[in-house]
Scaffold this motif. Structure first.
Motif, PDB file in Angstrom:
ATOM      1  N   ALA A  15      24.696 -15.664 -53.751  1.00 25.41           N
ATOM      2  CA  ALA A  15      25.111 -15.874 -55.139  1.00 25.41           C
ATOM      3  C   ALA A  15      25.521 -17.320 -55.373  1.00 25.41           C
ATOM      4  N   ALA A  16      26.306 -17.895 -54.467  1.00 24.43           N
ATOM      5  CA  ALA A  16      26.764 -19.275 -54.635  1.00 24.43           C
ATOM      6  C   ALA A  16      25.593 -20.252 -54.640  1.00 24.43           C
ATOM      7  N   ASN A  17      24.613 -20.006 -53.788  1.00 21.58           N
ATOM      8  CA  ASN A  17      23.452 -20.895 -53.733  1.00 21.58           C
ATOM      9  C   ASN A  17      22.563 -20.765 -54.964  1.00 21.58           C
ATOM     10  N   ILE A  18      22.422 -19.555 -55.492  1.00 21.79           N
ATOM     11  CA  ILE A  18      21.609 -19.369 -56.692  1.00 21.79           C
ATOM     12  C   ILE A  18      22.300 -19.980 -57.910  1.00 21.79           C
ATOM     13  N   VAL A  19      23.611 -19.795 -58.016  1.00 24.61           N
ATOM     14  CA  VAL A  19      24.370 -20.423 -59.106  1.00 24.61           C
ATOM     15  C   VAL A  19      24.168 -21.933 -59.073  1.00 24.61           C
ATOM     16  N   ARG A  49      33.537 -26.992 -55.143  1.00 30.95           N
ATOM     17  CA  ARG A  49      32.470 -27.607 -54.342  1.00 30.95           C
ATOM     18  C   ARG A  49      31.224 -27.868 -55.180  1.00 30.95           C
ATOM     19  N   LEU A  50      30.977 -27.028 -56.168  1.00 27.73           N
ATOM     20  CA  LEU A  50      29.821 -27.236 -57.043  1.00 27.73           C
ATOM     21  C   LEU A  50      29.968 -28.486 -57.907  1.00 27.73           C
ATOM     22  N   LEU A  51      31.194 -28.923 -58.105  1.00 29.73           N
ATOM     23  CA  LEU A  51      31.462 -30.035 -59.017  1.00 29.73           C
ATOM     24  C   LEU A  51      31.496 -31.391 -58.323  1.00 29.73           C
ATOM     25  N   THR A  52      31.341 -31.418 -57.004  1.00 32.51           N
ATOM     26  CA  THR A  52      31.583 -32.655 -56.256  1.00 32.51           C
ATOM     27  C   THR A  52      30.594 -33.771 -56.580  1.00 32.51           C
ATOM     28  N   ASP A  53      29.355 -33.449 -56.999  1.00 33.10           N
ATOM     29  CA  ASP A  53      28.391 -34.519 -57.271  1.00 33.10           C
ATOM     30  C   ASP A  53      28.498 -35.068 -58.687  1.00 33.10           C
TER      31      ASP A  53
END
Length: 363
Positions: A15-19, A49-53
């Protein structure tokens, strides 16, 4: 107007990777993530972690505390009302994936939980697609060729994980005439083929854990190894699912996201041995002997290998991928060859094999 995605199963690996994949492709998308109360802290950190870039923004992600085992997913009526008109895509990945799971627990989450998600999905007014994550192993003990179009074939099952995922898919297939649905049946999921990254060492990693214990001795093959081992890297599952979820051709279809050219177990095992401990298997021990040994709790815990894993090294099923190959044609998405990424997978395992968060406890 932005597109709104609803996910169960976050912050789980798939799920985390698809999001992340969908969010990068559509940085204006909104994500409503149903989180079990016990996972709220992990989910919050996963979003960070999704927001780091810097490409994504916190306001795109809303964590909704809920529980698929409860009617209406445990959500308040005000939240349900808001979701009813805004959700466009539902990804249902929440499930118990443990091969040794007790029946009652598996049934509550996998079957009753999916029934609740189905009931809720039927209330949505602007749904474009319901994406349900099943497993190739709803085929149970079936042998030979297994088609994507087949499900209820009178099969028996190796464990409660398989049987409850089968019952759950039956429920999803029953509402396909009412809801635009895509069903995904992955094989055994490995880490990323480019980086090796995974969040837990289960499935084929149990073989690596076994080899760690016996690296100093002559290594045996486990059984004849004539069956094929259907391993797929997570990036293939993620890329294929992200594409098919939005493809018109994929509406109301079922896909085996399995390896179209799987290696025989004997060859795959030898590749793991070569890359992990630098030696080849030199003799053969009956699979029944290893299975019996793993029935002894102390031995099972010492090797850190679940007994149920052995059945997947000896089961001669061939998962047809005709429909997946046809509908992914032109997308640029294909399944990497196991031999091309096993060294990367092993390197990641070596680096992280002492990480307690990745080592699944064996009872």
């Amino acid at each position: 107007m932005s597109t709104t995605y609803f996910f169960t199963g976050f912050p789980g690996f798939l799920a985390a990777n698809i999001v992340k994949n969908i969010a990068i492709q559509n940085n204006e998308a909104q994500f409503k993530l149903l989180i079990h109360p016990s996972q709220m802290d992990k989910a919050d950190k996963a979003v960070d972690r999704l927001l780091t870039d810097g490409l994504l923004h916190r306001e795109q992600f809303e964590l909704l505390e809920g529980d698929i085992t409860q009617p209406n997913l445990g959500l308040h009526e005000i939240t349900l009302e808001s979701l009813r008109d805004t959700v466009n895509y539902v990804f249902h990945l929440a499930a118990i994936y443990d091969l040794a799971v007790p029946k009652d627990f598996a049934y509550k989450v996998n079957v009753i939980g999916t029934g609740h998600v189905n009931d809720w999905v039927l209330t949505l007014n602007n749904l474009r697609r319901y994406i349900y994550f099943s497993t190739a192993y709803v085929s149970g003990e079936r042998k030979g060729r297994v088609l994507e179009t087949e499900l209820q074939m009178g099969q028996t099952f190796k464990n409660h994980y398989e049987s409850t995922k089968y019952e759950a898919e039956v429920l999803v297939q029953q509402i396909r005439s009412q809801v635009p649905t895509t069903i995904i049946r992955p094989g055994v999921v490995m880490g990323n083929s480019q980086t090796g990254a995974t969040i837990k060492f289960d499935g084929p990693y149990f073989a690596m854990r076994f080899l760690d214990k016996f690296a100093a001795f002559p290594i045996p093959y486990v059984g004849k190894g004539e069956a094929t081992l259907n391993l797929v890297p997570v990036d293939y599952i993620v890329n294929a699912t992200s594409y098919l979820a939005h493809a018109e051709v994929a509406e109301n279809k079922v896909y085996h996201l399995t390896d179209p050219s799987p290696y025989p177990v004997r060859e795959a095992y030898a590749l793991i041995c070569r890359n992990l401990i630098g030696k080849e298997p030199s003799w053969t021990v009956p699979a029944s002997f290893i299975s019996s040994a793993l029935s002894i709790p102390s031995f099972r815990r010492w090797t850190s290998v679940e007994k149920e894993t052995i059945a997947y090294f000896n089961h001669p099923a061939d998962y047809d991928t005709t429909q997946a190959a046809k509908d992914l044609e032109g997308s640029g998405v294909s399944c990497p060859d196991f031999a091309d990424y096993i060294q990367i997978a092993v390197s990641f395992y070596k680096e992280h094999r002492h990480d307690p968060d990745k080592m699944i406890p064996v009872r």
